[in-house]
Design a protein around this motif. Structure first.
Motif, PDB file in Angstrom:
ATOM      1  N   GLY A  90      -3.209 -38.410 -21.094  1.00  0.00           N
ATOM      2  CA  GLY A  90      -3.818 -39.223 -22.135  1.00  0.00           C
ATOM      3  C   GLY A  90      -4.861 -38.512 -22.957  1.00  0.00           C
ATOM      4  O   GLY A  90      -5.596 -39.145 -23.721  1.00  0.00           O
ATOM      5  N   GLN A  91      -4.935 -37.189 -22.797  1.00  0.00           N
ATOM      6  CA  GLN A  91      -5.924 -36.428 -23.561  1.00  0.00           C
ATOM      7  C   GLN A  91      -5.556 -36.416 -25.050  1.00  0.00           C
ATOM      8  O   GLN A  91      -4.378 -36.419 -25.408  1.00  0.00           O
ATOM      9  CB  GLN A  91      -6.002 -34.991 -23.041  1.00  0.00           C
ATOM     10  N   PRO A  92      -6.553 -36.379 -25.926  1.00  0.00           N
ATOM     11  CA  PRO A  92      -6.260 -36.323 -27.357  1.00  0.00           C
ATOM     12  C   PRO A  92      -5.737 -34.954 -27.742  1.00  0.00           C
ATOM     13  O   PRO A  92      -5.930 -33.964 -27.018  1.00  0.00           O
ATOM     14  CB  PRO A  92      -7.634 -36.582 -27.990  1.00  0.00           C
ATOM     15  N   ASP A  93      -5.064 -34.879 -28.877  1.00  0.00           N
ATOM     16  CA  ASP A  93      -4.672 -33.578 -29.399  1.00  0.00           C
ATOM     17  C   ASP A  93      -5.909 -32.703 -29.537  1.00  0.00           C
ATOM     18  O   ASP A  93      -6.952 -33.151 -30.031  1.00  0.00           O
ATOM     19  CB  ASP A  93      -4.011 -33.724 -30.768  1.00  0.00           C
ATOM     20  N   ALA A  94      -5.794 -31.469 -29.085  1.00  0.00           N
ATOM     21  CA  ALA A  94      -6.917 -30.541 -29.113  1.00  0.00           C
ATOM     22  C   ALA A  94      -6.447 -29.187 -29.627  1.00  0.00           C
ATOM     23  O   ALA A  94      -5.248 -28.872 -29.586  1.00  0.00           O
ATOM     24  CB  ALA A  94      -7.524 -30.390 -27.724  1.00  0.00           C
ATOM     25  N   CYS A  95      -7.387 -28.407 -30.127  1.00  0.00           N
ATOM     26  CA  CYS A  95      -7.122 -27.006 -30.431  1.00  0.00           C
ATOM     27  C   CYS A  95      -7.271 -26.257 -29.118  1.00  0.00           C
ATOM     28  O   CYS A  95      -8.386 -26.074 -28.628  1.00  0.00           O
ATOM     29  CB  CYS A  95      -8.099 -26.482 -31.472  1.00  0.00           C
ATOM     30  N   ILE A  96      -6.143 -25.853 -28.521  1.00  0.00           N
ATOM     31  CA  ILE A  96      -6.145 -25.182 -27.221  1.00  0.00           C
ATOM     32  C   ILE A  96      -5.873 -23.696 -27.446  1.00  0.00           C
ATOM     33  O   ILE A  96      -4.832 -23.323 -27.969  1.00  0.00           O
ATOM     34  CB  ILE A  96      -5.094 -25.791 -26.285  1.00  0.00           C
ATOM     35  N   VAL A  97      -6.840 -22.876 -27.060  1.00  0.00           N
ATOM     36  CA  VAL A  97      -6.745 -21.423 -27.218  1.00  0.00           C
ATOM     37  C   VAL A  97      -6.573 -20.803 -25.843  1.00  0.00           C
ATOM     38  O   VAL A  97      -7.339 -21.108 -24.921  1.00  0.00           O
ATOM     39  CB  VAL A  97      -8.000 -20.852 -27.904  1.00  0.00           C
ATOM     40  N   VAL A  98      -5.580 -19.929 -25.688  1.00  0.00           N
ATOM     41  CA  VAL A  98      -5.222 -19.373 -24.382  1.00  0.00           C
ATOM     42  C   VAL A  98      -5.222 -17.851 -24.436  1.00  0.00           C
ATOM     43  O   VAL A  98      -4.681 -17.255 -25.374  1.00  0.00           O
ATOM     44  CB  VAL A  98      -3.831 -19.877 -23.953  1.00  0.00           C
ATOM     45  N   GLY A  99      -5.838 -17.211 -23.433  1.00  0.00           N
ATOM     46  CA  GLY A  99      -5.823 -15.756 -23.357  1.00  0.00           C
ATOM     47  C   GLY A  99      -6.121 -15.275 -21.951  1.00  0.00           C
ATOM     48  O   GLY A  99      -6.576 -16.045 -21.095  1.00  0.00           O
ATOM     49  N   THR A 100      -5.839 -14.003 -21.701  1.00  0.00           N
ATOM     50  CA  THR A 100      -6.228 -13.417 -20.415  1.00  0.00           C
ATOM     51  C   THR A 100      -7.741 -13.359 -20.314  1.00  0.00           C
ATOM     52  O   THR A 100      -8.328 -13.679 -19.283  1.00  0.00           O
ATOM     53  CB  THR A 100      -5.649 -12.003 -20.269  1.00  0.00           C
ATOM     54  N   MET A 101      -8.380 -12.923 -21.381  1.00  0.00           N
ATOM     55  CA  MET A 101      -9.830 -12.980 -21.550  1.00  0.00           C
ATOM     56  C   MET A 101     -10.085 -13.510 -22.951  1.00  0.00           C
ATOM     57  O   MET A 101      -9.325 -13.219 -23.877  1.00  0.00           O
ATOM     58  CB  MET A 101     -10.465 -11.601 -21.377  1.00  0.00           C
ATOM     59  N   ARG A 113     -10.132 -32.144 -34.251  1.00  0.00           N
ATOM     60  CA  ARG A 113      -9.703 -31.989 -32.851  1.00  0.00           C
ATOM     61  C   ARG A 113     -10.765 -31.269 -32.022  1.00  0.00           C
ATOM     62  O   ARG A 113     -11.404 -30.335 -32.499  1.00  0.00           O
ATOM     63  CB  ARG A 113      -8.396 -31.199 -32.782  1.00  0.00           C
ATOM     64  N   PRO A 114     -10.943 -31.680 -30.752  1.00  0.00           N
ATOM     65  CA  PRO A 114     -11.832 -30.935 -29.854  1.00  0.00           C
ATOM     66  C   PRO A 114     -11.309 -29.521 -29.630  1.00  0.00           C
ATOM     67  O   PRO A 114     -10.124 -29.232 -29.865  1.00  0.00           O
ATOM     68  CB  PRO A 114     -11.793 -31.744 -28.554  1.00  0.00           C
ATOM     69  N   LEU A 115     -12.174 -28.645 -29.143  1.00  0.00           N
ATOM     70  CA  LEU A 115     -11.818 -27.263 -28.843  1.00  0.00           C
ATOM     71  C   LEU A 115     -11.694 -27.082 -27.335  1.00  0.00           C
ATOM     72  O   LEU A 115     -12.604 -27.440 -26.585  1.00  0.00           O
ATOM     73  CB  LEU A 115     -12.878 -26.309 -29.393  1.00  0.00           C
ATOM     74  N   VAL A 116     -10.570 -26.516 -26.893  1.00  0.00           N
ATOM     75  CA  VAL A 116     -10.345 -26.199 -25.487  1.00  0.00           C
ATOM     76  C   VAL A 116     -10.016 -24.716 -25.385  1.00  0.00           C
ATOM     77  O   VAL A 116      -9.099 -24.233 -26.058  1.00  0.00           O
ATOM     78  CB  VAL A 116      -9.190 -27.031 -24.894  1.00  0.00           C
ATOM     79  N   VAL A 117     -10.763 -23.981 -24.561  1.00  0.00           N
ATOM     80  CA  VAL A 117     -10.540 -22.550 -24.382  1.00  0.00           C
ATOM     81  C   VAL A 117     -10.147 -22.306 -22.923  1.00  0.00           C
ATOM     82  O   VAL A 117     -10.882 -22.680 -22.005  1.00  0.00           O
ATOM     83  CB  VAL A 117     -11.792 -21.742 -24.744  1.00  0.00           C
ATOM     84  N   PHE A 118      -8.991 -21.671 -22.725  1.00  0.00           N
ATOM     85  CA  PHE A 118      -8.397 -21.456 -21.407  1.00  0.00           C
ATOM     86  C   PHE A 118      -8.180 -19.964 -21.210  1.00  0.00           C
ATOM     87  O   PHE A 118      -7.538 -19.313 -22.038  1.00  0.00           O
ATOM     88  CB  PHE A 118      -7.061 -22.202 -21.353  1.00  0.00           C
ATOM     89  N   GLY A 224     -21.383 -37.844 -35.298  1.00  0.00           N
ATOM     90  CA  GLY A 224     -21.619 -37.467 -33.918  1.00  0.00           C
ATOM     91  C   GLY A 224     -21.239 -36.019 -33.651  1.00  0.00           C
ATOM     92  O   GLY A 224     -20.506 -35.386 -34.422  1.00  0.00           O
ATOM     93  N   GLY A 225     -21.732 -35.481 -32.558  1.00  0.00           N
ATOM     94  CA  GLY A 225     -21.445 -34.099 -32.191  1.00  0.00           C
ATOM     95  C   GLY A 225     -20.011 -33.915 -31.716  1.00  0.00           C
ATOM     96  O   GLY A 225     -19.319 -34.872 -31.373  1.00  0.00           O
ATOM     97  N   GLY A 226     -19.556 -32.672 -31.708  1.00  0.00           N
ATOM     98  CA  GLY A 226     -18.201 -32.342 -31.318  1.00  0.00           C
ATOM     99  C   GLY A 226     -18.044 -32.158 -29.818  1.00  0.00           C
ATOM    100  O   GLY A 226     -18.939 -32.478 -29.021  1.00  0.00           O
ATOM    101  N   ALA A 227     -16.862 -31.631 -29.415  1.00  0.00           N
ATOM    102  CA  ALA A 227     -16.534 -31.500 -28.000  1.00  0.00           C
ATOM    103  C   ALA A 227     -15.873 -30.156 -27.733  1.00  0.00           C
ATOM    104  O   ALA A 227     -15.011 -29.714 -28.495  1.00  0.00           O
ATOM    105  CB  ALA A 227     -15.601 -32.632 -27.569  1.00  0.00           C
ATOM    106  N   VAL A 228     -16.261 -29.515 -26.612  1.00  0.00           N
ATOM    107  CA  VAL A 228     -15.676 -28.236 -26.223  1.00  0.00           C
ATOM    108  C   VAL A 228     -15.504 -28.188 -24.708  1.00  0.00           C
ATOM    109  O   VAL A 228     -16.343 -28.682 -23.949  1.00  0.00           O
ATOM    110  CB  VAL A 228     -16.539 -27.047 -26.707  1.00  0.00           C
ATOM    111  N   TYR A 229     -14.395 -27.591 -24.291  1.00  0.00           N
ATOM    112  CA  TYR A 229     -14.067 -27.434 -22.862  1.00  0.00           C
ATOM    113  C   TYR A 229     -13.688 -25.981 -22.633  1.00  0.00           C
ATOM    114  O   TYR A 229     -12.774 -25.464 -23.265  1.00  0.00           O
ATOM    115  CB  TYR A 229     -12.913 -28.368 -22.519  1.00  0.00           C
ATOM    116  N   LEU A 230     -14.430 -25.319 -21.732  1.00  0.00           N
ATOM    117  CA  LEU A 230     -14.138 -23.935 -21.361  1.00  0.00           C
ATOM    118  C   LEU A 230     -13.630 -23.926 -19.929  1.00  0.00           C
ATOM    119  O   LEU A 230     -14.329 -24.377 -19.018  1.00  0.00           O
ATOM    120  CB  LEU A 230     -15.392 -23.059 -21.471  1.00  0.00           C
ATOM    121  N   ALA A 231     -12.411 -23.414 -19.712  1.00  0.00           N
ATOM    122  CA  ALA A 231     -11.810 -23.350 -18.381  1.00  0.00           C
ATOM    123  C   ALA A 231     -11.390 -21.918 -18.103  1.00  0.00           C
ATOM    124  O   ALA A 231     -10.601 -21.340 -18.849  1.00  0.00           O
ATOM    125  CB  ALA A 231     -10.606 -24.284 -18.295  1.00  0.00           C
ATOM    126  N   SER A 232     -11.910 -21.346 -17.032  1.00  0.00           N
ATOM    127  CA  SER A 232     -11.642 -19.943 -16.702  1.00  0.00           C
ATOM    128  C   SER A 232     -11.206 -19.797 -15.250  1.00  0.00           C
ATOM    129  O   SER A 232     -11.793 -20.403 -14.354  1.00  0.00           O
ATOM    130  CB  SER A 232     -12.899 -19.099 -16.946  1.00  0.00           C
TER     131      SER A 232
END
Length: 369
Positions: A90-101, A113-118, A224-232
């Motif tokens: 049920g998560q909203p559409d997000a800008c999901i960025v994926v990399g090794t680093m 869209r919120p920012l998600v970095v993986f 309102g302020g934005g949203a960011v999720y960093l997952a490593s």
């Protein structure tokens, strides 16, 4: 045959499959294995995060450096499609960025869209700004559709009430000040989120101020302020960095007896990694100050990223102060004027982490998972 997706345990990334017995013993209602029945291609082989913020993607193949100006609606750095399990949760559409680093070097991220970095390895941050500002710049994932507005301020030729500040987590934004000696009501903030958010979202906007003479002149409410999720899967390195997801200051009135606009609520910052290095970092998701009433009023201030724990001042002539913490978000009430009411300050946002952040300055206080 249904695919079983991994759950990150004890703050660590894990392989993409877990046995069904674990998931069946721990429930599926957005707690441990909410995507037990989701059909996901076997190529999606790396999962990070926890609960409804678990994200499974194709194993990254290369390092990524984010552009310094990142539009989350249009950037080619974002995945072209949303991962299946992200949508299932049920998560909203997000800008999901994926990399090794992933390197985030003084990046300004904006858009709907919120920012998600993986990253399978390290995420290094020197600076990341997903905030909104009273000058009109919007954060990534600002003003989500789930926001619930409170009662609007009154408008009258004898004076307009101030708009209430935006509300997000823990405590309400400040009420708008009343006008014409208390006869015309100021705005009331919406209901606060009191349980741990399960979905990515930004903070809510402040209300517009009530109009005065000529049926016009109320200050615009702030974004309102934005949203960011960093997952490593390795380390998130925030040493000496700043992440800002704050709401904007409300605009002042443009007619002598109109009301000021309410400040925007702070947004969302989520960190999840095997380790987090955050020495001397600054994380803030504070509310903006309320705008002042009358024609000489100034906008409320945006939160200052160099001083995360300091409240954002309201604009001159009655603007309410924006705050970062649920315990004091309600104290930023707009001032009451003889002619107009000041805008209320924005309430605090939401910060979540799976590790103690040491010497980091954090506002509002982080929720530990």
């Amino acid at each position: 045959m249904r695919s079983l997706l991994c759950v990150a345990l004890a703050g660590l990334g894990c392989s993409s499959r877990v046995n069904s017995e674990y998931c069946q013993n721990h429930g599926t209602d957005h707690q441990y294995c909410p995507w037990l029945d989701a059909e996901v291609p076997d190529s999606q082989s790396l999962c990070l995060g926890a609960g409804s913020f678990t994200l499974c993607v194709d194993t990254p193949a290369a390092p990524v450096t984010l552009p310094t100006d990142l539009d989350t609606d249009l950037s080619t750095a974002c995945l072209p499609a949303q991962p299946a399990m992200w949508k299932t949760a049920g998560q909203p559409d997000a800008c999901i960025v994926v990399g090794t680093m992933v390197s985030i070097n003084n990046v300004r991220a904006h858009g709907g869209r919120p920012l998600v970095v993986f990253a399978s390895g390290t995420i290094t941050v020197t600076g990341l700004d997903v905030s909104s500002t009273h000058s009109g710049s919007v954060g990534a994932g600002y003003d989500p559709s789930v926001c619930v507005a409170g009662a609007a301020p009154g408008s009258s030729t004898s004076g307009g009430g101030g708009g209430a500040g935006g509300t997000f987590y823990g405590g309400m934004g400040g009420a708008g000040g009343s006008a014409n000696g208390g006869i015309v009501a100021g705005g009331m903030p919406g209901t606060a989120v009191t349980t741990m958010p399960e979905l990515m979202r930004g903070g809510c906007p402040g209300q517009n101020g009530g109009n005065g003479a000529g049926g016009a002149g109320g200050g615009n409410g702030a974004t309102g302020g934005g949203a960011v999720y960093l997952a490593s899967g390795g380390q998130i390195d925030l040493s000496n960095a700043t992440i800002n997801a704050s709401g904007a200051g409300g605009n002042g009135a443009t007619v002598s007896n109109a009301g000021g606009g309410g400040g925007g609520a702070g947004g969302m910052i989520i960190l999840h990694a095997a380790t987090i290095g955050a020495s001397n970092a600054k994380l803030l998701a504070n509310g903006g100050g309320g705008g002042g009433f009358q024609v000489a009023a100034q906008p409320g201030a945006d939160p200052n990223p160099t001083m995360p724990t300091m409240p954002a001042p309201g604009g001159t002539l009655g603007g309410g102060t924006g705050f970062g913490g649920p315990s004091n978000a309600q104290t930023g009430t707009g001032g009451t004027g003889g002619n107009g009411g000041g805008g209320g300050g924005g309430g605090g946002g939401y910060i979540q982490t799976n590790h103690v952040l040491g010497t980091t300055q954090v506002s509002p206080a982080a929720v530990m998972i």
